[in-house]
Design an enzyme around this catalytic site. Structure first.
Site, PDB file in Angstrom:
ATOM      1  N   HIS A 178      27.914 -36.320  -7.886  1.00 54.51           N
ATOM      2  CA  HIS A 178      28.008 -36.054  -6.885  1.00 54.51           C
ATOM      3  C   HIS A 178      29.476 -35.798  -6.831  1.00 54.51           C
ATOM      4  O   HIS A 178      30.505 -35.537  -8.231  1.00 54.51           O
ATOM      5  CB  HIS A 178      28.443 -37.619  -5.696  1.00 54.51           C
ATOM      6  CG  HIS A 178      28.931 -38.770  -6.360  1.00 54.51           C
ATOM      7  ND1 HIS A 178      27.860 -39.517  -7.338  1.00 54.51           N
ATOM      8  CD2 HIS A 178      29.874 -39.048  -5.948  1.00 54.51           C
ATOM      9  CE1 HIS A 178      28.966 -40.658  -7.312  1.00 54.51           C
ATOM     10  NE2 HIS A 178      29.912 -40.330  -6.194  1.00 54.51           N
ATOM     11  N   HIS A 230      37.221 -37.194  -6.276  1.00 56.19           N
ATOM     12  CA  HIS A 230      36.287 -37.525  -7.918  1.00 56.19           C
ATOM     13  C   HIS A 230      35.225 -36.548  -7.844  1.00 56.19           C
ATOM     14  O   HIS A 230      34.796 -36.055  -7.114  1.00 56.19           O
ATOM     15  CB  HIS A 230      36.374 -38.539  -8.324  1.00 56.19           C
ATOM     16  CG  HIS A 230      35.298 -39.150  -7.291  1.00 56.19           C
ATOM     17  ND1 HIS A 230      35.511 -40.155  -6.412  1.00 56.19           N
ATOM     18  CD2 HIS A 230      34.258 -39.631  -7.378  1.00 56.19           C
ATOM     19  CE1 HIS A 230      34.201 -40.834  -5.390  1.00 56.19           C
ATOM     20  NE2 HIS A 230      33.853 -40.355  -6.908  1.00 56.19           N
ATOM     21  N   GLU A 232      34.448 -40.024 -12.405  1.00 53.72           N
ATOM     22  CA  GLU A 232      34.164 -41.877 -12.287  1.00 53.72           C
ATOM     23  C   GLU A 232      32.495 -41.180 -13.540  1.00 53.72           C
ATOM     24  O   GLU A 232      32.424 -39.810 -13.259  1.00 53.72           O
ATOM     25  CB  GLU A 232      33.003 -41.423 -10.413  1.00 53.72           C
ATOM     26  CG  GLU A 232      31.826 -42.600 -10.574  1.00 53.72           C
ATOM     27  CD  GLU A 232      31.422 -42.598  -9.074  1.00 53.72           C
ATOM     28  OE1 GLU A 232      31.663 -41.882  -8.411  1.00 53.72           O
ATOM     29  OE2 GLU A 232      30.814 -44.114  -9.437  1.00 53.72           O
TER      30      GLU A 232
HETATM   31 CO    CO Z   1      31.511 -41.340  -6.294  1.00 57.33          CO
END
Ligand code: CO
Length: 138
Positions: free
Chosen positions: A8, A81, A132
């Site tokens: 994502h 992110h 991440e």
């Molecule tokens: Co995230």
């Protein structure tokens, strides 16, 4: 360590309901989850399915939210992110430490909004982008 699928893209915004509506109205991205509060993570979250990945919309929840600092610099919101899946989060943590990167917080994996362990690599290590790493969901 090799990054897997782009799970994502995290987007921080001051008003999650408004952002959710915008992606639907402008781009037809109306396959979205309910907005959920994650008090431990300090965010309200929903996911927008784009077909090949997801947008993770993040609104701060409370004054201690890790997203607040970002929104002070970017009051209208913005890309926060990128999240790549990894096969083994512990191996990824060790590999990133071995490469000399800075992991946010303690650097120990914790359960993120997807219910799997995650770590974050400081943006200074990736040309300004917060990364991440997420244990690939089973
Ligand atoms: Co995230």
């Amino acid at each position: 360590m090799k990054a897997g699928r782009l799970n994502h893209i995290g987007i921080a915004i001051p008003d999650i309901a408004a952002a959710r509506a915008t992606y639907a109205a402008l781009y037809g991205l109306d396959k979205v989850t309910e907005i959920r509060d994650f008090p431990k993570l300090g965010v309200k979250v929903c996911f927008v399915d784009t077909g090949n990945t997801e947008l993770e919309l993040l609104e701060p929840l409370g004054p201690e939210s890790p997203v607040n600092k970002f929104l002070e610099k970017n009051p209208k919101g913005g890309q926060h992110h990128l999240c790549f899946e990894v096969a083994d989060i512990i191996a990824a943590r060790d590999a990133m430490r071995g490469k000399g990167t800075t992991l946010l917080g303690t650097g120990e994996p914790y359960i993120g909004a997807h219910g799997v362990p995650v770590i974050f690599v400081h943006p200074k290590d990736t040309h300004g982008v917060l990364i991440e790493l997420m244990q690939a969901p089973a």
